[in-house]
Design a protein around this motif. Structure first.
Motif, short mmCIF file in Angstrom:
data_model
loop_
_atom_site.label_atom_id
_atom_site.label_comp_id
_atom_site.label_asym_id
_atom_site.label_seq_id
_atom_site.Cartn_x
_atom_site.Cartn_y
_atom_site.Cartn_z
N PRO A 86 0.97 -19.58 -31.35
CA PRO A 86 -0.02 -18.48 -31.33
C PRO A 86 -1.40 -18.93 -30.84
N PHE A 87 -1.82 -20.13 -31.19
CA PHE A 87 -3.12 -20.63 -30.75
C PHE A 87 -3.13 -20.84 -29.23
N ILE B 30 -3.31 -17.39 -27.58
CA ILE B 30 -4.65 -16.83 -27.69
C ILE B 30 -5.59 -17.47 -26.67
N MET C 46 -7.47 -15.51 -23.68
CA MET C 46 -8.93 -15.59 -23.61
C MET C 46 -9.38 -16.10 -22.24
#
Length: 113
Positions: A25-26, A29, A33
């Motif tokens: 998930p990081f 993201i 971004m």
């Protein structure tokens, strides 16, 4: 003496996949971004630098403070001289130019004849 040591109930079967699944998930993201925020901002900064670099005498510009003037002289790489009205000239830092409204005619070069 009444306290017994606590042991884990079971070891994870595949420790590598748990770590990968927790980091996924990081990573997603960060990728989102980058494409939605960082990349367009970099393009905008590059376009502004190109705009500021190509300012020349005769251009009508708008400063970040809201002043509209005509470039009367390019002093150096970091400053220009703006004519706001007849007889009113100011020195402006190039980086604070927000927009070029009208491109002026290039300065006529004098040939040595």
């Amino acid at each position: 003496m009444f306290i017994t040591p606590a042991f884990a109930q079971g070891a994870p079967a595949a420790g590598g996949t748990d770590m990968l699944m927790s980091l996924l998930p990081f990573v997603l993201i960060f990728v989102i971004m980058y494409f939605l925020i960082l990349r367009p901002q970099q393009k905008k900064v590059k376009a502004h630098q190109e705009l500021v670099k190509n300012v020349r005498r005769g251009d009508t510009v708008v400063t970040s403070g809201g002043l509209i003037g005509k470039v009367s002289r390019v002093i150096d790489d970091s400053e220009i001289e703006l004519q706001l009205a007849e007889g009113v000239k100011i020195r402006q830092v190039r980086g604070l130019i927000s927009e070029v409204r009208a491109k002026g005619e290039p300065a006529k070069e004098e040939s040595e004849s």
